[in-house]
Design a protein around this motif. Structure first.
Motif, PDB file in Angstrom:
ATOM      1  N   LEU A 174      10.390 -10.953  46.656  1.00  0.00           N
ATOM      2  CA  LEU A 174       9.705  -9.836  46.012  1.00  0.00           C
ATOM      3  C   LEU A 174      10.641  -9.075  45.072  1.00  0.00           C
ATOM      4  N   LEU A 175      11.879  -8.830  45.520  1.00  0.00           N
ATOM      5  CA  LEU A 175      12.814  -8.101  44.672  1.00  0.00           C
ATOM      6  C   LEU A 175      13.200  -8.926  43.442  1.00  0.00           C
ATOM      7  N   PHE A 176      13.318 -10.231  43.605  1.00  0.00           N
ATOM      8  CA  PHE A 176      13.591 -11.089  42.460  1.00  0.00           C
ATOM      9  C   PHE A 176      12.421 -11.036  41.476  1.00  0.00           C
ATOM     10  N   ALA A 177      11.192 -11.041  42.013  1.00  0.00           N
ATOM     11  CA  ALA A 177      10.012 -10.936  41.152  1.00  0.00           C
ATOM     12  C   ALA A 177       9.973  -9.586  40.445  1.00  0.00           C
ATOM     13  N   ALA A 178      10.374  -8.519  41.138  1.00  0.00           N
ATOM     14  CA  ALA A 178      10.400  -7.195  40.508  1.00  0.00           C
ATOM     15  C   ALA A 178      11.406  -7.148  39.361  1.00  0.00           C
ATOM     16  N   GLU A 179      12.560  -7.788  39.550  1.00  0.00           N
ATOM     17  CA  GLU A 179      13.557  -7.830  38.473  1.00  0.00           C
ATOM     18  C   GLU A 179      13.026  -8.591  37.257  1.00  0.00           C
ATOM     19  N   LEU A 180      12.305  -9.688  37.505  1.00  0.00           N
ATOM     20  CA  LEU A 180      11.733 -10.448  36.393  1.00  0.00           C
ATOM     21  C   LEU A 180      10.688  -9.626  35.642  1.00  0.00           C
ATOM     22  N   ILE A 181       9.849  -8.915  36.386  1.00  0.00           N
ATOM     23  CA  ILE A 181       8.799  -8.119  35.744  1.00  0.00           C
ATOM     24  C   ILE A 181       9.407  -6.989  34.926  1.00  0.00           C
ATOM     25  N   VAL A 182      10.418  -6.332  35.474  1.00  0.00           N
ATOM     26  CA  VAL A 182      11.078  -5.256  34.718  1.00  0.00           C
ATOM     27  C   VAL A 182      11.738  -5.809  33.465  1.00  0.00           C
ATOM     28  N   GLY A 183      12.273  -7.034  33.545  1.00  0.00           N
ATOM     29  CA  GLY A 183      12.898  -7.654  32.379  1.00  0.00           C
ATOM     30  C   GLY A 183      11.926  -8.258  31.396  1.00  0.00           C
ATOM     31  N   GLY A 184      10.623  -8.220  31.706  1.00  0.00           N
ATOM     32  CA  GLY A 184       9.619  -8.745  30.788  1.00  0.00           C
ATOM     33  C   GLY A 184       9.315 -10.210  30.958  1.00  0.00           C
ATOM     34  N   THR A 185       9.719 -10.816  32.071  1.00  0.00           N
ATOM     35  CA  THR A 185       9.437 -12.227  32.346  1.00  0.00           C
ATOM     36  C   THR A 185       8.345 -12.309  33.402  1.00  0.00           C
ATOM     37  N   PHE A 186       7.286 -13.042  33.113  1.00  0.00           N
ATOM     38  CA  PHE A 186       6.148 -13.152  34.028  1.00  0.00           C
ATOM     39  C   PHE A 186       5.985 -14.620  34.410  1.00  0.00           C
ATOM     40  N   VAL A 187       6.388 -14.940  35.614  1.00  0.00           N
ATOM     41  CA  VAL A 187       6.384 -16.333  36.067  1.00  0.00           C
ATOM     42  C   VAL A 187       5.145 -16.634  36.880  1.00  0.00           C
ATOM     43  N   GLU A 188       4.868 -15.839  37.906  1.00  0.00           N
ATOM     44  CA  GLU A 188       3.781 -16.130  38.836  1.00  0.00           C
ATOM     45  C   GLU A 188       2.526 -15.308  38.572  1.00  0.00           C
ATOM     46  N   VAL A 189       2.607 -14.322  37.710  1.00  0.00           N
ATOM     47  CA  VAL A 189       1.453 -13.458  37.445  1.00  0.00           C
ATOM     48  C   VAL A 189       1.140 -13.487  35.956  1.00  0.00           C
ATOM     49  N   GLU A 190      -0.065 -13.086  35.614  1.00  0.00           N
ATOM     50  CA  GLU A 190      -0.458 -12.969  34.224  1.00  0.00           C
ATOM     51  C   GLU A 190       0.281 -11.794  33.560  1.00  0.00           C
ATOM     52  N   VAL A 240       2.408  -6.227  33.379  1.00  0.00           N
ATOM     53  CA  VAL A 240       2.616  -4.956  32.684  1.00  0.00           C
ATOM     54  C   VAL A 240       2.161  -3.792  33.570  1.00  0.00           C
ATOM     55  N   LEU A 241       1.048  -3.981  34.275  1.00  0.00           N
ATOM     56  CA  LEU A 241       0.573  -2.932  35.172  1.00  0.00           C
ATOM     57  C   LEU A 241       1.497  -2.735  36.370  1.00  0.00           C
ATOM     58  N   LEU A 242       2.168  -3.802  36.795  1.00  0.00           N
ATOM     59  CA  LEU A 242       3.065  -3.713  37.944  1.00  0.00           C
ATOM     60  C   LEU A 242       4.449  -3.190  37.581  1.00  0.00           C
ATOM     61  N   ARG A 243       4.789  -3.174  36.290  1.00  0.00           N
ATOM     62  CA  ARG A 243       6.154  -2.835  35.886  1.00  0.00           C
ATOM     63  C   ARG A 243       6.595  -1.454  36.353  1.00  0.00           C
ATOM     64  N   PRO A 244       5.786  -0.380  36.231  1.00  0.00           N
ATOM     65  CA  PRO A 244       6.252   0.933  36.723  1.00  0.00           C
ATOM     66  C   PRO A 244       6.585   0.927  38.214  1.00  0.00           C
ATOM     67  N   LEU A 245       5.762   0.251  39.007  1.00  0.00           N
ATOM     68  CA  LEU A 245       6.038   0.188  40.436  1.00  0.00           C
ATOM     69  C   LEU A 245       7.302  -0.625  40.714  1.00  0.00           C
ATOM     70  N   ALA A 246       7.505  -1.722  39.968  1.00  0.00           N
ATOM     71  CA  ALA A 246       8.719  -2.519  40.141  1.00  0.00           C
ATOM     72  C   ALA A 246       9.958  -1.709  39.782  1.00  0.00           C
ATOM     73  N   GLN A 247       9.881  -0.886  38.736  1.00  0.00           N
ATOM     74  CA  GLN A 247      11.018  -0.047  38.358  1.00  0.00           C
ATOM     75  C   GLN A 247      11.337   0.975  39.453  1.00  0.00           C
ATOM     76  N   LYS A 248      10.308   1.577  40.023  1.00  0.00           N
ATOM     77  CA  LYS A 248      10.533   2.533  41.117  1.00  0.00           C
ATOM     78  C   LYS A 248      11.181   1.855  42.319  1.00  0.00           C
ATOM     79  N   LEU A 249      10.737   0.640  42.621  1.00  0.00           N
ATOM     80  CA  LEU A 249      11.283  -0.080  43.768  1.00  0.00           C
ATOM     81  C   LEU A 249      12.769  -0.391  43.567  1.00  0.00           C
ATOM     82  N   LEU A 250      13.133  -0.911  42.396  1.00  0.00           N
ATOM     83  CA  LEU A 250      14.528  -1.253  42.138  1.00  0.00           C
ATOM     84  C   LEU A 250      15.407  -0.003  42.087  1.00  0.00           C
ATOM     85  N   ARG A 251      14.872   1.079  41.516  1.00  0.00           N
ATOM     86  CA  ARG A 251      15.635   2.330  41.485  1.00  0.00           C
ATOM     87  C   ARG A 251      15.840   2.885  42.895  1.00  0.00           C
TER      88      ARG A 251
END
Length: 561
Positions: A103-119, A124-135
C-alpha cells in the motif's frame, strides 16, 4: 551547531542488543535512510545492477520497519486502532502481513504521478489521501527516532497521537485503494458468509456435546477439523437448522453461493437423512469425523451393528432384511402409531427422537394436531393412522433402493464428503475465513485473551513488582524489594549496555534490578520507603507501578545517588 546534535546521537543511540521495540526501530530507520541516500547518489545508467540490489535491500528494510511499527501499535494503542472489518470484503489471499508495504509503495507511485493498478482518474482522487499518509509516516518516524534517543522504554503523548493518526490514514487508504484494485463482496454476500459461519459454530458446539470433537482439537486448530466441520455442517444445515443457509425451500439462485451449485444433490441427501434412525445418524456422523485416511466403510460397518441394535425397538426402525417389524396386536399398533404421530419431527427436538420422518411429514403431523380441535376423535384417529402408514411405506420404499443399510449409509457418506470436499476446492478462500471465525469464537483461549487489560500488556515477566501484584489485590506495594547483587549482571537489564568505569550500576528502589544511569533516571516516592523521600526508579517502574502523584520530574532526578 551540528556538533552537539551529532555528539548527542552518538552518546544516546541505543545498543543493537537492546530488545525494546524503539531501540530496534532506531537501527532499522537508520538502515532505511542510508539505503535511500545511496540510491539518490547512484547513477542508474552507469550501474543498473547495483541499483537493483539497493532496491531489493530497501524493500526488505522497509518491510521490517513496517512490521516493527505494527508491533509498536499493538503495544501502545491496541484499543484505539481503526477497525479493519472491511477485510471481510477482500479476497483472503490478499490480506497478509506484507499488504501495508504494498500500500505504501502504491501511495508513493500515486503521489509521483504513476498509476499502475488503478485508472488515472481514480489515482488523481486518491492523491491527497496518499500524500497525507506518507506525510504522517514521516512525522511518526521522526517522533519515534527522537524518542529512541531520549528513552526507548516509554512512549509520550506525541508518539501516541502520531501512531493513531498514521493507523487511521493507513486504514482509510487501504479501504479506498483495495476497493479499486480487487472485486469486493457485496453486503448480501457478506451476510450469507456470516450465516454459514453461524451454522458452522452451532455445528461445532453440538459436536462438542456429542463427543465427536474435543476442546483441545479446537484450541490447537487441528488440520482434520478443516474436513470434519464442513461435513457435519451439511447435516446440521439440512436437519437441525433447515431455515438457515441450507434452506432447500428456496430456489438454488436464492441460496448461499457456497451451496447453490449442490442444490440437487443436497435434496437427495436430505431425503436419505430423513429416514435414518438415531443410531444410524450417530454412526454416520462419527464416520464423517474420522481421519480422512481411514476407510469409511470399515468405520460404518463397525458402528452399524450397534446402531441397528439400539434402534430395533424404534417404531420406524427396519429389520435386517429390510422389512418393517411385525406388530403382534392391532390395538398396540394403533396406540403406538397414535403416540408417534403426536410427536412432530422438528429441528429443536433433534437428535433425541427418531429422524425417520421428512419435513413434509412434520407438516402433515402438525395438520393432524390442528384437526384435533376441528373433527371427531374417531375420524382424527383414522386420519392419523393413514398418514403414519403412508410414512412407513415411504420409509421402506427409500430403503429398498439399496442392498443393505450399510450400503445406504456408505453412499450417504460419499455424497456428504463429496460436497464438503468440493467446498474446499471451489471456495477455499471463503472457507478459510469462515473456519477462522469459528475457531476464534469457539476457542477457550479467546475469553482469556479478551480479559487481558492494558496494564497486563505493560507487565514484564522478570519484574518482581509485576509478579507480586499478580498475587495480591492491593495496588500498594509495601514489600521492600530484594536487590540483585552487583556481580550478578555485567550489563543493564533494560538496554543491555555493558557496564564500564564510566557507565556505573544503579539499582531501582522499586524492583531491585540493575540499570545504567540512563534507564534509571527517574525518581518517585515509594510506599515501603518510610521517609517518603523520592528515590531512584527505573523507567518501567516509573511509568507502570508508580502513582502519578508520587512521581518526580526527570530534572529533579539528575542528582540522585
Amino acid at each position: 551547531m551540528m556538533l552537539p546534535s551529532v555528539v548527542r546521537r552518538w552518546l544516546n543511540r541505543p545498543k543493537k542488543s537492546d530488545p525494546r521495540p524503539l531501540a530496534k526501530f532506531f537501527h532499522i530507520d537508520e538502515e532505511v535512510n542510508a539505503i535511500v541516500n545511496e540510491l539518490q547518489c547512484l547513477d542508474v545508467r552507469k550501474d543498473p545492477q547495483n541499483y537493483l540490489v539497493l532496491l531489493s535491500q530497501l524493500h526488505s528494510s522497509q518491510e521490517r520497519l513496517l512490521t516493527l511499527l505494527e508491533q509498536i501499535l499493538e503495544q501502545c494503542v491496541p484499543t484505539k486502532r481503526r477497525q479493519r472489518d472491511y477485510h471481510l470484503k477482500f479476497p483472503d489471499d490478499i490480506v497478509n502481513n506484507t499488504m501495508t508495504t504494498h500500500l505504501l509503495f502504491a501511495a508513493e507511485l500515486i503521489v509521483g504521478g504513476t498509476f499502475v493498478e488503478v485508472e488515472e482518474a481514480d489515482g488523481v482522487l486518491l492523491r491527497p489521501l496518499a500524500q497525507k499518509l506518507l506525510r504522517s509516516l514521516e512525522d511518526l518516524r521522526h517522533i519515534l527516532r527522537e524518542q529512541s534517543l531520549e528513552d526507548p522504554g516509554i512512549y509520550p503523548d506525541a508518539a501516541h497521537k502520531a501512531l493513531i493518526e498514521y493507523d487511521n490514514l493507513c486504514a482509510e487508504f487501504e479501504l479506498r485503494y483495495m476497493s479499486l484494485v480487487v472485486s469486493v463482496k457485496t453486503p448480501e454476500e457478506i451476510y450469507e458468509q456470516q450465516e454459514v459461519a453461524v451454522l458452522f459454530c452451532e455445528t461445532v458446539y453440538r459436536a462438542l456435546q456429542q463427543g465427536y470433537l474435543t476442546q483441545e482439537m479446537i484450541d490447537d486448530c487441528e488440520p482434520e477439523l478443516m474436513i470434519s466441520i464442513p461435513r457435519l455442517a451439511i447435516i446440521s444445515g439440512l436437519l437441525i437448522f433447515p431455515d438457515g443457509p441450507l434452506n432447500l425451500q428456496k430456489g438454488s439462485e436464492e441460496m448461499s453461493e457456497l451451496f447453490s451449485p449442490f442444490y440437487g444433490l443436497l435434496k437427495k441427501i436430505r431425503e436419505l437423512l430423513s429416514i435414518l434412525t438415531e443410531g444410524e445418524l450417530l454412526s454416520l456422523e462419527r464416520a464423517l469425523c474420522s481421519a480422512s485416511s481411514e476407510d469409511p466403510s470399515v468405520h460404518l460397518s463397525s458402528c452399524l451393528s450397534s446402531a441397528v441394535h439400539s434402534n430395533s425397538s424404534h417404531p420406524d426402525a427396519s429389520t435386517p432384511n429390510g422389512q418393517s417389524a411385525p406388530n403382534n396386536k392391532h390395538e398396540d399398533s394403533t396406540q403406538e402409531t397414535t403416540e408417534e404421530c403426536k410427536k412432530p419431527v422438528t429441528g429443536t427436538d433433534f437428535p433425541t427422537q427418531s429422524l425417520s420422518s421428512s419435513p413434509d411429514d412434520a407438516h402433515d403431523m402438525s395438520q393432524d394436531i390442528k384437526l384435533q380441535h376441528e373433527g371427531k376423535p374417531s375420524e382424527i384417529l383414522r386420519n392419523m393412522h393413514f398418514r403414519c402408514t403412508m410414512r412407513r411405506s415411504r420409509f421402506q420404499d427409500v430403503r429398498s433402493r439399496y442392498r443393505s443399510d450399510s450400503d445406504m449409509l456408505h453412499r450417504l457418506f460419499v455424497c456428504i464428503a463429496g460436497v464438503a470436499d468440493q467446498l474446499q476446492t471451489n471456495f477455499a478462500s471463503d472457507l478459510r475465513v469462515i473456519l477462522k471465525t469459528v475457531f476464534e469464537a469457539v476457542s477457550s483461549r479467546q475469553q482469556h485473551d479478551a480479559e487481558r487489560t492494558t496494564e497486563d500488556t505493560s507487565r514484564l515477566p522478570d519484574c518482581s513488582v509485576c509478579q507480586i501484584l499478580e498475587q495480591q489485590t492491593s495496588r500498594a506495594l509495601l514489600v521492600t524489594p530484594e536487590w540483585i547483587p552487583d556481580s550478578a549482571s555485567t550489563q543493564c537489564m533494560s538496554c543491555y549496555a555493558t557496564f564500564t568505569l564510566l557507565r556505573r550500576r544503579h539499582h531501582c528502589r522499586s524492583c531491585g534490578k540493575i540499570f545504567c544511569s540512563r534507564c534509571s533516571s527517574y525518581s518517585s516516592s515509594l510506599p515501603h520507603v518510610h521517609n517518603s523521600q523520592p528515590v531512584r526508579v527505573c523507567s518501567h517502574c516509573y511509568h507502570v507501578h508508580c502513582s502519578p502523584q508520587d512521581r518526580v520530574t526527570q530534572d529533579a532526578a539528575q542528582h540522585l545517588p
